[in-house]
Design an enzyme around this catalytic site. Sequence first.
Site, PDB file in Angstrom:
ATOM      1  N   LEU A 134       0.950   5.379   2.220  1.00 36.65           N
ATOM      2  CA  LEU A 134      -0.422   4.953   1.890  1.00 36.65           C
ATOM      3  C   LEU A 134      -0.731   3.571   2.443  1.00 36.65           C
ATOM      4  CD1 LEU A 134      -0.768   6.217  -1.802  1.00 36.65           C
ATOM      5  CD2 LEU A 134      -1.522   7.339   0.292  1.00 36.65           C
ATOM      6  N   CYS A 135      -0.273   3.298   3.662  1.00 36.84           N
ATOM      7  CA  CYS A 135      -0.522   1.989   4.298  1.00 36.84           C
ATOM      8  C   CYS A 135      -0.994   2.186   5.734  1.00 36.84           C
ATOM      9  CB  CYS A 135       0.729   1.122   4.243  1.00 36.84           C
ATOM     10  SG  CYS A 135       2.239   1.900   4.864  1.00 36.84           S
ATOM     11  N   GLY A 136      -1.793   3.229   5.963  1.00 39.48           N
ATOM     12  CA  GLY A 136      -2.347   3.441   7.289  1.00 39.48           C
ATOM     13  C   GLY A 136      -1.265   3.805   8.298  1.00 39.48           C
TER      14      GLY A 136
END
Length: 369
Positions: A134-136
Amino acid sequence: MSSCANLAMWAPADSLSSRSFLVPSRLLPSSTSPSSRSTLPSSPVRCSLRELRDRIDSVKNTQKITEAMKLVAAAKVRRAQEAVVSGRPFSETLVEVLYNINEQLQTDDVDVPLTSVRPVKKIALVVVTGDRGLCGGFNNAIIKKAEARIKDLTSLGLDYTIISVGKKGNSYFQRRPQIPVDRFLEGGSLPNAKDAQAIADDVFSLFISEEVDKVELLYTKFVSLVKSDPVIHTLLPLSPKGEICDINGVCVDAAEDELFRLTTREGKLTVERETVRTPTPSFSPILQFEQDPVQILDALLPLYLNSQILRALQESLASELAARMSAMSNASDNAVELKKTLSIAYNRQRQAKITGEILEIVAGAEALI
């Protein structure tokens, strides 16, 4: 899949790549242009009011989660930046000491194992990734950098081994048994000297035993809250001056840093930038060493190796948190737009239902006359 699921496509698609957390790819058309995705579906979507209410509640809950994750990442990224900046004076002073010792040893034949340069036959790559998603594209960027470096080494006919740091990198290399991995390590939520020491001990033993002739460090350098660069630094052999350079010979200069101050303005999270200069302490040229400079160099170079690894871990953590903060911000914005679209659809269908009921009552009343 119910027809109500197609409502997820009603959200504007100007930045679908960064909003995939809320718009899964399986809900998007297989072959449509970006301009056509941003419009409403040509066919009406038939969905009950209960399904619409459930979807709106689901989007609201998702928005709360993403907002919370955004604030947590914002608080942690500030602490990670402070850790990086607070460690810079120690590294700068250590570089100055190493430089001045080297000035006295220019005419001597120094035999320091960590600085010995030999023909390169095998290279160890220390790949630093994150422990969470969930950090690109943070983890994907550094893995692609490692893949490109592996391809370059293979084309040159050089052997290599991987030291993976971080759960995401560990799972990636474990699924590819054709890539030789020397050791798997976990990064941790907040890097410390113990974590750096574990990596330093491994690369130290590989280099001293001449199992590898060069050690390269692949990590993500923190640039700003919206930008981070995957970089490759030569970790071993160390330069006697204490400088760490990349594969093109460009040395790292951390004399000037841009610090980001997280504040709130009008109830929203904002970012203020300020430039912080780290002064390089002057070193007296008349200072004399009581011990043999070679002994001091043997003691300082491992310490400097540890500090460089710790700095890379801290920079990587700050980049990961900044990427997560940006990704959760985009997801929250997408939730707001999707909730608005669903609310409009709900109100229109509710209005149509009420209008239909009124028409039925009027028609029934007219039939009785």
